[in-house]
Motif scaffolding. Sequence first.
Motif, PDB file in Angstrom:
ATOM      1  N   ILE A 155      10.712  15.074  50.817  1.00 63.52           N
ATOM      2  CA  ILE A 155      11.933  15.165  49.999  1.00 63.52           C
ATOM      3  C   ILE A 155      11.540  15.291  48.521  1.00 63.52           C
ATOM      4  CG2 ILE A 155      14.041  13.945  49.281  1.00 63.52           C
ATOM      5  CD1 ILE A 155      14.052  12.704  52.149  1.00 63.52           C
ATOM      6  N   ALA A 156      10.568  14.486  48.100  1.00 65.65           N
ATOM      7  CA  ALA A 156      10.099  14.559  46.707  1.00 65.65           C
ATOM      8  C   ALA A 156       9.541  15.960  46.404  1.00 65.65           C
ATOM      9  CB  ALA A 156       9.033  13.489  46.465  1.00 65.65           C
ATOM     10  N   HIS A 157       8.758  16.466  47.335  1.00 66.33           N
ATOM     11  CA  HIS A 157       8.135  17.789  47.192  1.00 66.33           C
ATOM     12  C   HIS A 157       9.205  18.877  47.076  1.00 66.33           C
ATOM     13  CE1 HIS A 157       5.602  21.177  48.945  1.00 66.33           C
ATOM     14  NE2 HIS A 157       4.786  20.686  48.045  1.00 66.33           N
ATOM     15  N   GLN A 158      10.217  18.820  47.966  1.00 65.66           N
ATOM     16  CA  GLN A 158      11.269  19.834  47.970  1.00 65.66           C
ATOM     17  C   GLN A 158      12.108  19.768  46.698  1.00 65.66           C
ATOM     18  OE1 GLN A 158       9.606  21.341  50.345  1.00 65.66           O
ATOM     19  NE2 GLN A 158      11.532  22.271  50.956  1.00 65.66           N
ATOM     20  N   ARG A 159      12.337  18.569  46.211  1.00 64.59           N
ATOM     21  CA  ARG A 159      13.150  18.439  44.992  1.00 64.59           C
ATOM     22  C   ARG A 159      12.407  19.005  43.773  1.00 64.59           C
ATOM     23  NH1 ARG A 159      17.795  15.871  45.283  1.00 64.59           N
ATOM     24  NH2 ARG A 159      17.823  15.152  43.118  1.00 64.59           N
ATOM     25  N   ALA A 160      11.115  18.763  43.716  1.00 65.45           N
ATOM     26  CA  ALA A 160      10.327  19.311  42.604  1.00 65.45           C
ATOM     27  C   ALA A 160      10.292  20.839  42.687  1.00 65.45           C
ATOM     28  CB  ALA A 160       8.910  18.742  42.631  1.00 65.45           C
ATOM     29  N   LEU A 161      10.141  21.325  43.914  1.00 63.38           N
ATOM     30  CA  LEU A 161      10.093  22.770  44.144  1.00 63.38           C
ATOM     31  C   LEU A 161      11.422  23.427  43.779  1.00 63.38           C
ATOM     32  CD1 LEU A 161       7.490  23.910  45.378  1.00 63.38           C
ATOM     33  CD2 LEU A 161       8.701  24.167  47.545  1.00 63.38           C
ATOM     34  N   ALA A 162      12.516  22.807  44.217  1.00 65.78           N
ATOM     35  CA  ALA A 162      13.844  23.370  43.961  1.00 65.78           C
ATOM     36  C   ALA A 162      14.146  23.400  42.460  1.00 65.78           C
ATOM     37  CB  ALA A 162      14.908  22.551  44.699  1.00 65.78           C
ATOM     38  N   ALA A 163      13.645  22.391  41.732  1.00 62.42           N
ATOM     39  CA  ALA A 163      13.868  22.359  40.286  1.00 62.42           C
ATOM     40  C   ALA A 163      12.973  23.369  39.576  1.00 62.42           C
ATOM     41  CB  ALA A 163      13.605  20.945  39.756  1.00 62.42           C
ATOM     42  N   GLY A 164      11.917  23.793  40.257  1.00 61.53           N
ATOM     43  CA  GLY A 164      10.936  24.662  39.599  1.00 61.53           C
ATOM     44  C   GLY A 164      10.065  23.862  38.643  1.00 61.53           C
ATOM     45  N   GLY A 165       9.907  22.565  38.942  1.00 60.74           N
ATOM     46  CA  GLY A 165       9.130  21.685  38.061  1.00 60.74           C
ATOM     47  C   GLY A 165       7.766  21.360  38.628  1.00 60.74           C
ATOM     48  N   ALA A 166       7.236  20.219  38.207  1.00 66.19           N
ATOM     49  CA  ALA A 166       5.878  19.829  38.594  1.00 66.19           C
ATOM     50  C   ALA A 166       5.914  18.629  39.536  1.00 66.19           C
ATOM     51  CB  ALA A 166       5.069  19.477  37.348  1.00 66.19           C
ATOM     52  N   LEU A 167       4.893  18.542  40.392  1.00 65.20           N
ATOM     53  CA  LEU A 167       4.732  17.381  41.260  1.00 65.20           C
ATOM     54  C   LEU A 167       3.355  16.784  40.981  1.00 65.20           C
ATOM     55  CD1 LEU A 167       6.179  15.776  43.540  1.00 65.20           C
ATOM     56  CD2 LEU A 167       4.796  17.100  45.149  1.00 65.20           C
ATOM     57  N   ILE A 168       3.363  15.486  40.721  1.00 65.33           N
ATOM     58  CA  ILE A 168       2.134  14.774  40.355  1.00 65.33           C
ATOM     59  C   ILE A 168       1.734  13.869  41.515  1.00 65.33           C
ATOM     60  CG2 ILE A 168       1.300  12.892  38.837  1.00 65.33           C
ATOM     61  CD1 ILE A 168       3.854  15.331  37.574  1.00 65.33           C
ATOM     62  N   LEU A 169       0.453  13.814  41.822  1.00 60.91           N
ATOM     63  CA  LEU A 169      -0.035  12.859  42.824  1.00 60.91           C
ATOM     64  C   LEU A 169      -0.720  11.705  42.097  1.00 60.91           C
ATOM     65  CD1 LEU A 169      -0.616  12.034  45.773  1.00 60.91           C
ATOM     66  CD2 LEU A 169      -2.766  13.313  45.598  1.00 60.91           C
ATOM     67  N   ARG A 170      -0.256  10.517  42.380  1.00 60.48           N
ATOM     68  CA  ARG A 170      -0.853   9.323  41.765  1.00 60.48           C
ATOM     69  C   ARG A 170      -1.406   8.436  42.866  1.00 60.48           C
ATOM     70  NH1 ARG A 170       3.494   6.286  39.002  1.00 60.48           N
ATOM     71  NH2 ARG A 170       3.458   4.788  40.705  1.00 60.48           N
ATOM     72  N   ASN A 171      -2.618   7.951  42.636  1.00 60.53           N
ATOM     73  CA  ASN A 171      -3.281   7.096  43.611  1.00 60.53           C
ATOM     74  C   ASN A 171      -3.028   5.634  43.242  1.00 60.53           C
ATOM     75  OD1 ASN A 171      -5.064   5.879  45.408  1.00 60.53           O
ATOM     76  ND2 ASN A 171      -6.890   6.438  44.209  1.00 60.53           N
ATOM     77  N   ASP A 172      -2.125   4.984  43.958  1.00 57.79           N
ATOM     78  CA  ASP A 172      -1.752   3.593  43.651  1.00 57.79           C
ATOM     79  C   ASP A 172      -2.735   2.619  44.297  1.00 57.79           C
ATOM     80  OD1 ASP A 172       0.374   4.508  42.184  1.00 57.79           O
ATOM     81  OD2 ASP A 172       1.930   3.515  43.369  1.00 57.79           O
TER      82      ASP A 172
END
Length: 292
Positions: free
Chosen positions: A30-47
């Motif tokens: 869902i996070a991936h699709q929302r970033a894609l739909a916005a045409g924005g960026a997706l960041i991966l953070r290692n918690d």
Amino acid sequence: MVEKNPSYRGRLAPSPTGYLHLGHARTFWIAHQRALAAGGALILRNDDLDAARCRPEFVAAMLEDLAWFGFRWSEGPDVGGPHAPYDQSRRHAHYAAAFDRLRAAGAIYPCTCSRKDVQAAASAPHESPAAPGVGDEPHYPGTCRPDHLAPAERIRRATLPRAGVNWRFRVPEGETLAFADGHFGPQHAVAGREIADFLVWRRDDTPSYQLACTVDDAAMGITEVVRGADLIRSTFRQLLLYRTLGAAAPAFFHCPLVTDEHGVRLAKRHDALSLRALRAAGRTPAALRAGW
Ligand code: GLU
Ligand code: ZN
């Protein structure tokens, strides 16, 4: 619906304490699709703050499993980016600076209660309506609030160093905290009732999840946090931290929790549903996503 917004910045923030399973993948997708739909960026953070539970082999597996499933990110521990490092275990200086600001603002106080003390004094944690069955952290009764201490003890504790004692954020008793969730709609909680004074720093000199998450989401310019509904309560705590740190809060979109056929939440113990096991069994990401 997500509007086109090239300045959208979302994130995936897994904790490498085990293998990723289908429940993670669902929320992350869902996070991936929302970033894609916005045409924005997706960041991966290692918690990976929890040194006792996080393991390097889980970090490697996480990167591999995410890529296999079809996730793509533009910043992260493997590819770097303008906000590196993207591993929480390497961001201590950021958290320590935030701690100093909170302390200077008089927003936190040292708590000498043991985990046992807190459990004994705490009322049962309330569950969040959006995540039934998911307990929240125990409700701390405020035993160590400065105004509950004798003056001499208050003065002694005011000069304690950061390490060696737990530190709690003092919530504004009685204030109604609110935010508009992108999925669940308007959310409210009364400080002191649903949200008690929460941990920001541990005696072993590490930040709590609440502080690390807030500091990183702010520093990395995240505009929307997409995560599981089990963290709705934490959002109220994090909003208090944003406000006290003078940082702009992102939007929040919480996803319904994925349950198995018995209505039990998918957790790491459902080994058959780990992405590794599904892949080994010949399942494909497209087929796994088919019902979503
Ligand atoms: N690492 C945290 C977890 O896996 C992330 C929480 C969040 O998305 O804020 O629970
Ligand atoms: Zn205490």
